[in-house]
Scaffold this motif. Structure first.
Motif, PDB file in Angstrom:
ATOM      1  N   VAL A   1       1.692  29.922  11.224  1.00  0.00           N
ATOM      2  CA  VAL A   1       2.066  31.333  11.355  1.00  0.00           C
ATOM      3  C   VAL A   1       2.839  31.548  12.650  1.00  0.00           C
ATOM      4  O   VAL A   1       2.489  30.977  13.690  1.00  0.00           O
ATOM      5  CB  VAL A   1       0.808  32.246  11.353  1.00  0.00           C
ATOM      6  CG1 VAL A   1       1.207  33.711  11.498  1.00  0.00           C
ATOM      7  CG2 VAL A   1      -0.001  32.044  10.088  1.00  0.00           C
TER       8      VAL A   1
ATOM      9  N   TYR B   1       5.470  37.601   4.638  1.00  0.00           N
ATOM     10  CA  TYR B   1       5.153  38.213   5.933  1.00  0.00           C
ATOM     11  C   TYR B   1       4.317  39.474   5.726  1.00  0.00           C
ATOM     12  O   TYR B   1       4.282  40.060   4.640  1.00  0.00           O
ATOM     13  CB  TYR B   1       6.418  38.537   6.721  1.00  0.00           C
ATOM     14  CG  TYR B   1       7.331  39.554   6.074  1.00  0.00           C
ATOM     15  CD1 TYR B   1       7.176  40.922   6.310  1.00  0.00           C
ATOM     16  CD2 TYR B   1       8.370  39.156   5.222  1.00  0.00           C
ATOM     17  CE1 TYR B   1       8.023  41.856   5.731  1.00  0.00           C
ATOM     18  CE2 TYR B   1       9.215  40.079   4.629  1.00  0.00           C
ATOM     19  CZ  TYR B   1       9.033  41.442   4.891  1.00  0.00           C
ATOM     20  OH  TYR B   1       9.856  42.362   4.298  1.00  0.00           O
TER      21      TYR B   1
ATOM     22  N   ARG C   1       3.443  39.170  11.144  1.00  0.00           N
ATOM     23  CA  ARG C   1       2.955  37.803  10.963  1.00  0.00           C
ATOM     24  C   ARG C   1       3.793  37.133   9.892  1.00  0.00           C
ATOM     25  O   ARG C   1       3.814  37.568   8.744  1.00  0.00           O
ATOM     26  CB  ARG C   1       1.475  37.798  10.573  1.00  0.00           C
ATOM     27  CG  ARG C   1       0.563  38.275  11.694  1.00  0.00           C
ATOM     28  CD  ARG C   1      -0.847  38.564  11.199  1.00  0.00           C
ATOM     29  NE  ARG C   1      -1.402  37.440  10.467  1.00  0.00           N
ATOM     30  CZ  ARG C   1      -2.071  37.556   9.346  1.00  0.00           C
ATOM     31  NH1 ARG C   1      -2.258  38.728   8.770  1.00  0.00           N
ATOM     32  NH2 ARG C   1      -2.567  36.490   8.750  1.00  0.00           N
TER      33      ARG C   1
ATOM     34  N   PHE D   1       4.621  33.727   7.745  1.00  0.00           N
ATOM     35  CA  PHE D   1       3.959  32.500   7.303  1.00  0.00           C
ATOM     36  C   PHE D   1       4.993  31.389   7.164  1.00  0.00           C
ATOM     37  O   PHE D   1       5.840  31.409   6.271  1.00  0.00           O
ATOM     38  CB  PHE D   1       3.225  32.751   5.990  1.00  0.00           C
ATOM     39  CG  PHE D   1       2.204  33.855   6.101  1.00  0.00           C
ATOM     40  CD1 PHE D   1       1.054  33.686   6.856  1.00  0.00           C
ATOM     41  CD2 PHE D   1       2.433  35.071   5.498  1.00  0.00           C
ATOM     42  CE1 PHE D   1       0.130  34.709   6.986  1.00  0.00           C
ATOM     43  CE2 PHE D   1       1.519  36.100   5.617  1.00  0.00           C
ATOM     44  CZ  PHE D   1       0.363  35.925   6.364  1.00  0.00           C
TER      45      PHE D   1
END
Length: 462
Positions: free
Chosen positions: A54, A123, A76, A78
């Motif tokens: 991440v 995300y 965030r 990925f």
């Protein structure tokens, strides 16, 4: 919000698309997606953390058009593709917690659960939660960065007990994971127009390795704890039959350096399968599903919201006061039997004679009452105490008082005593290790030890 059951075909989500090489996000497309959602300009994009799994970015928004807009949000990203239902379930769980509890979580604004979008990756865009991870106040990795006062420790323990209690009280009638579905045509509606339901599990151990390629993988949802365990075990048996070499490689990697592992497939199928099914039978009997104890029967069919990673790195706190400011790490959260949830955090246990990290699970439980003061006789996953006789700034007596405060608050929030019952009942103490045991179910000693322990309990109880 209402709750219902849905049958959804997850087969397309279990294909090996997770193996696609990681791609870098298109930051210009991410900026445009955020500007469209928030209807304002993104002033700046800043990389906060780049990890193997991440990466985390901050987006700074122009709040001039609307003072109620957040000035900063967190994204965030990925780097390695997750299963679609894993991302969707995490978002649904955070949504449920933010609406139905007072647990502080980072609210989700919008997300993409597949990489088939303009940004090119999965995300989640969330609000920014302030605070530092509790890990920085513990001396597990050397000297802690912060030292909490005893008042701050009491605030932390009180807040943590409140988090555990609220998750404990969130009850469901089946095992699996939470998902959301819109109940109207207006996709911009508030939570009242979103329906939450329990669907297939998103816990990673069901899908690890090549297991996701198995036909008819049993991923729930399940109506009993024994069905849940039976599904996990049947998946493992089928995996051994169809992918013996892959399983052998997994075990070699888990066991580390040493001689190559010679997996006895015949023994594993003939011996371990029989023992594992015996575990299910004992689970049926002990949980009350086939037994006479009505209270145990009720307990076995009561399921709660389990945070699988409620560890110091996912507990954000205000280091000045000790108050919890945020709980993160919801990616493996699931609806699970409540006996799996009952635990006292390991950081409330005083170190025992073993000075190094032991193999005891970080979420290992302690019993209520006098047994809380008997931790010296057991291995604990802690580093040694300091030369001043204190641990993380507290003495042994102060830590005992903190443990008692945690147990007292849990008892106040659990008048039926189910939490304490799950901790003190020998059966549930043994059965809780089974899901973790199944990471290495073909290791002869672990399987036999678990069955023997359950048989001893069954012989004494019935």
């Amino acid at each position: 919000m209402s709750f219902s059951h849905h049958h959804i075909d997850f087969k397309h989500q279990l294909a090996p698309h997770q193996l696609v090489s990681p791609r870098m996000p298109d930051l210009r497309a991410l900026r445009e997606a955020a500007e469209e959602y928030f209807e304002t300009e993104v002033i700046n994009v800043k990389l906060l953390k780049h990890g193997n799994q991440v990466s985390v970015y901050s987006l700074f928004l122009d709040t001039t058009p609307d003072a109620d807009l957040p000035s900063e949000v967190v994204v965030r990203v990925f780097n390695k593709v997750r299963m679609q239902q894993s991302v969707d379930s995490e978002v649904a769980t955070i949504g449920f917690v933010s609406v139905h509890t007072s647990i502080p979580v980072a609210r989700v604004f919008f997300h993409e659960s597949t990489p088939d979008n303009t940004v090119g990756v999965q995300y989640i865009v969330q609000e920014k939660v302030h605070g530092e991870p509790l890990r920085k106040a513990l001396d597990e990795d050397g000297e802690p960065e912060y030292e909490l006062s005893i008042d701050s420790w009491h605030n932390l323990v009180s807040n943590y007990a409140d988090v555990v209690s609220q998750l404990w009280r969130a009850r469901f009638d089946r095992i699996g994971a939470l998902y959301e579905v819109s109940v109207g045509n207006d996709h911009d509606s508030e939570f009242s127009d979103i329906e939450t339901y329990v669907g297939p599990t998103s816990e990673t151990w069901f899908y690890r390795g090549a297991r996701r390629s198995l036909q008819h993988l049993d991923v729930g949802p399940w109506e009993s704890s024994s069905d849940w365990l039976a599904g996990l075990i049947s998946n493992e048996v089928r995996y051994l039959r169809s992918h013996p070499k892959e399983l052998e490689k997994e075990l070699e990697e888990e066991l580390g350096d040493g001689d190559p592992l010679d997996l006895d497939v015949d023994w594993a199928l003939d011996g371990a399968e029989e023992r594992l099914r015996h575990i299910i039978q004992l689970c049926d009997l002990g949980s009350g599903e086939l037994g006479p104890d009505e209270s145990l029967m009720q307990l076995s069919r009561t399921f709660g919201l389990f945070h699988a990673h409620l560890l110091p790195n996912n507990i954000l706190i205000d280091m000045r006061t000790g108050h919890i400011t945020g709980i993160t790490g919801w990616e493996d959260a699931s609806i699970t039997p409540i006996w799996r949830m009952a635990s006292v955090p390991y950081w409330l246990e005083w170190p025992g004679p073993e000075s190094e990290w032991s193999r005891v699970d970080l979420g290992e439980t302690l019993n209520f009452g006098d047994s809380l003061n008997d931790s010296k006789s057991r291995e604990v996953p802690w580093t040694p105490i300091g030369d001043d006789g204190r641990r993380n700034g507290v003495s042994e007596q102060e830590l005992a008082e903190l443990r008692s405060a945690f147990c007292d608050k849990i008892s106040q929030e659990d008048p039926d005593g189910l939490f304490e019952r799950c901790l003190e009942d020998g059966f549930f103490d043994q059965i809780k290790i089974i899901p973790h045991l199944l990471y290495n179910i073909w290791e002869r000693g672990q399987v036999e030890t678990s069955v023997e322990a359950l048989e001893r309990w069954e012989a004494i109880t019935f």
